[in-house]
Motif scaffolding. Sequence first.
Motif: not given
Length: 279
Positions: A250-279
């Motif tokens: 459902s995420h992929v369908r809803e956010h197709f453009r953003i998913v492509c932008q981040h997971l496409n190996p040719l995408s120009p930049s890496t712009v991410l937020m990363v969370e350390k799990p709570k436990e």
Amino acid sequence: MTSISVGERLGLDVEDEREIRSHLEDLYAGVFTPEAIVAHQDEWVGRSAAEWALNVVKPLISDGGRILDVGCGYGSFVLLARQAGYDAYGFDLSKFEVSIAQKRAGRLFPTLDAQSVFRTMDATRFHGHGNGYDAITLWNVLEHVPNHRRLLRDCAALLNPGGRIFLVCPNYFAFRMEAHYHVPWSPWLWFSRKWAREHLIAHSKDPRFFEESIYYTTNWSVLFCLWRLKLHVFNIDRTLPLLPPVLKTSHVREHFRIVCQHLNPLSPSTVLMVEKPKE
Ligand SMILES: C[S@@+](CC[C@H](N)C(=O)[O-])C[C@H]1O[C@@H](n2cnc3c(N)ncnc32)[C@H](O)[C@@H]1O
């Protein structure tokens, strides 16, 4: 004489600005054009890039949160974060940049110990900079560190459970303008640093900065590393989970453009937020 106040310049005075200009001219000789140096100083030493970064962090880190900015440069992000009420610190390999950051901190926060807020340190061995951070920021620094996987691992270790890493870096497997030299870049240059060197020379650039200060980051080298560290990866404003726990269809369908932008190996930049799990 300038009419802009030291406060507006985030604690920089005219003499600092002169010194910074001459430092940038030496550092980026054969890399930046003179116009690019002026633009770089306005955007990165001034406040506009740091304002963007703070707006990214603010909705996700509560007031008073403890923040570490790795490769803090001249300190703009840390200073703005402190003005916004965070307990922010920064370190950088460059003594000159840290000395400017300390001067700015001294002017803006006279009661603060500027030497403890900004330190000269190498991100390849920065154990001992305390821990218990709510956020660690890596704004355009991973590509300057020889082993970005180790740096990410070290950062993850310093985070509180539930803490976050915010990162931006170029993808050296992309079709783009190279972030420092501003010359066209192509994925095949990732296969050989010798080709990259020749490519820069063909564009009348001095490859020394590339040889000494640029290490290839790609969006997939960063994503794989974060995945192996069992961290949860999101786009920068946390609206979309990109790597485990799950990337739902459902995420992929809803956010197709953003998913492509981040997971496409040719995408120009890496712009991410990363969370350390709570436990
Ligand atoms: C492109 S600048 C980014 C500065 C700042 N983060 C910003 O966004 O304005 C890269 C910074 O990384 C710093 N740097 C490079 N290698 C480093 C290392 N091994 N440890 C700490 N800082 C490093 C450089 O001195 C420089 O200030």
